[in-house]
Motif scaffolding. Structure first.
Motif, PDB file in Angstrom:
ATOM      1  N   ARG A   1       0.943  -1.447   0.128  1.00  0.00           N
ATOM      2  CA  ARG A   1       0.007  -0.158  -0.143  1.00  0.00           C
ATOM      3  C   ARG A   1       0.750   1.141  -0.110  1.00  0.00           C
ATOM      4  NH1 ARG A   1      -2.309  -4.159  -0.665  1.00  0.00           N
ATOM      5  NH2 ARG A   1      -4.307  -4.452  -0.016  1.00  0.00           N
ATOM      6  N   PRO A   2       0.485   2.465  -0.424  1.00  0.00           N
ATOM      7  CA  PRO A   2       1.227   3.632  -0.474  1.00  0.00           C
ATOM      8  C   PRO A   2       1.710   4.010   0.885  1.00  0.00           C
ATOM      9  CG  PRO A   2      -0.950   3.912  -1.817  1.00  0.00           C
ATOM     10  CD  PRO A   2      -1.178   2.821  -0.912  1.00  0.00           C
ATOM     11  N   LEU A   3       2.714   4.656   0.859  1.00  0.00           N
ATOM     12  CA  LEU A   3       3.473   5.108   2.141  1.00  0.00           C
ATOM     13  C   LEU A   3       2.596   5.959   3.193  1.00  0.00           C
ATOM     14  CD1 LEU A   3       6.151   5.678   3.862  1.00  0.00           C
ATOM     15  CD2 LEU A   3       6.506   7.550   2.412  1.00  0.00           C
ATOM     16  N   THR A   4       1.922   6.985   2.624  1.00  0.00           N
ATOM     17  CA  THR A   4       1.268   7.705   3.451  1.00  0.00           C
ATOM     18  C   THR A   4      -0.045   7.263   4.224  1.00  0.00           C
ATOM     19  OG1 THR A   4      -0.047   8.508   1.584  1.00  0.00           O
ATOM     20  CG2 THR A   4       1.838  10.053   2.341  1.00  0.00           C
ATOM     21  N   ASP A   5      -0.625   6.270   3.175  1.00  0.00           N
ATOM     22  CA  ASP A   5      -1.697   5.477   3.988  1.00  0.00           C
ATOM     23  C   ASP A   5      -1.173   4.260   4.927  1.00  0.00           C
ATOM     24  OD1 ASP A   5      -3.182   6.575   1.894  1.00  0.00           O
ATOM     25  OD2 ASP A   5      -3.424   4.976   0.665  1.00  0.00           O
ATOM     26  N   VAL A   6      -0.125   3.841   4.724  1.00  0.00           N
ATOM     27  CA  VAL A   6       0.430   2.964   5.736  1.00  0.00           C
ATOM     28  C   VAL A   6       0.789   3.583   7.104  1.00  0.00           C
ATOM     29  CG1 VAL A   6       2.551   1.434   6.230  1.00  0.00           C
ATOM     30  CG2 VAL A   6       1.210   1.175   3.981  1.00  0.00           C
ATOM     31  N   PHE A   7       1.529   4.819   6.843  1.00  0.00           N
ATOM     32  CA  PHE A   7       1.831   5.505   8.054  1.00  0.00           C
ATOM     33  C   PHE A   7       0.455   5.860   8.879  1.00  0.00           C
ATOM     34  CE2 PHE A   7       3.235   9.218  10.699  1.00  0.00           C
ATOM     35  CZ  PHE A   7       4.128   8.565  11.265  1.00  0.00           C
TER      36      PHE A   7
END
Length: 171
Positions: free
Chosen positions: A12-18
């Protein structure tokens, strides 16, 4: 003492994961090891100093967990400490009194974008280690920790990917 150092991939995309990793109310309580537990916190923003309390309603648990955010650098790094405390007050429990053979632990999650999604590096240090764990051979500790962390990582990846899939479907 460094207890574990591992990496895992979340597709999944970085910003979503964080965003998911840093929202303990959304994510943490979905992990199998926290089923039945209660998480409470105040309404303050996700920032250093924010404290979460995790408690288990069963009578066998004579403690609760205090989790405090130490560092929040979105979307790359999240650091938090956790420590066990008495049920009736905020007094920290020592390794001799608490459920684990350490006084306090620190977890650092570092996220980086990659072609397949997001790579998460997870490290955990434990402080005030006493008893059997302190005497355990380093190789045995690393092997056992790696096995336990592999299972925890698999759960973490599955839960985050499912939560993010559900969020996307709700939009």
């Amino acid at each position: 003492m460094l207890f574990f150092d591992t990496e895992y991939l979340i597709r999944r995309p970085l910003t979503d994961v964080f965003s998911c990793l840093s929202d303990f109310q959304r994510y943490l309580m979905q992990l199998p090891e926290f089923y039945g537990a209660h998480l409470t916190t105040d309404d303050s923003s996700i920032a250093p100093g924010k404290v979460y309390w995790i408690s288990v309603p069963e009578a066998d648990y004579a403690y609760r967990t205090r989790l405090e955010l130490i560092e929040v650098c979105s979307p790359e790094r999240l650091v938090y400490d956790y420590q066990y405390t008495a049920l009736e007050n905020d007094t920290p429990l020592s390794a001799k009194e608490g459920p684990m053979p350490w006084d306090r632990a620190r977890v650092a999650l570092t996220c980086s974008a990659c072609e397949e999604g997001t790579r998460v590096s997870a490290q955990m240090w434990v402080f005030g280690v006493q008893g059997f764990l302190a005497r355990w051979k380093v190789n045995a500790l690393k092997t056992t920790s790696a096995r336990a962390q592999k299972s925890a990582n698999d759960n973490m990846v599955r839960v985050i990917e499912n939560l993010l899939d559900d969020s996307a479907a709700d939009r």
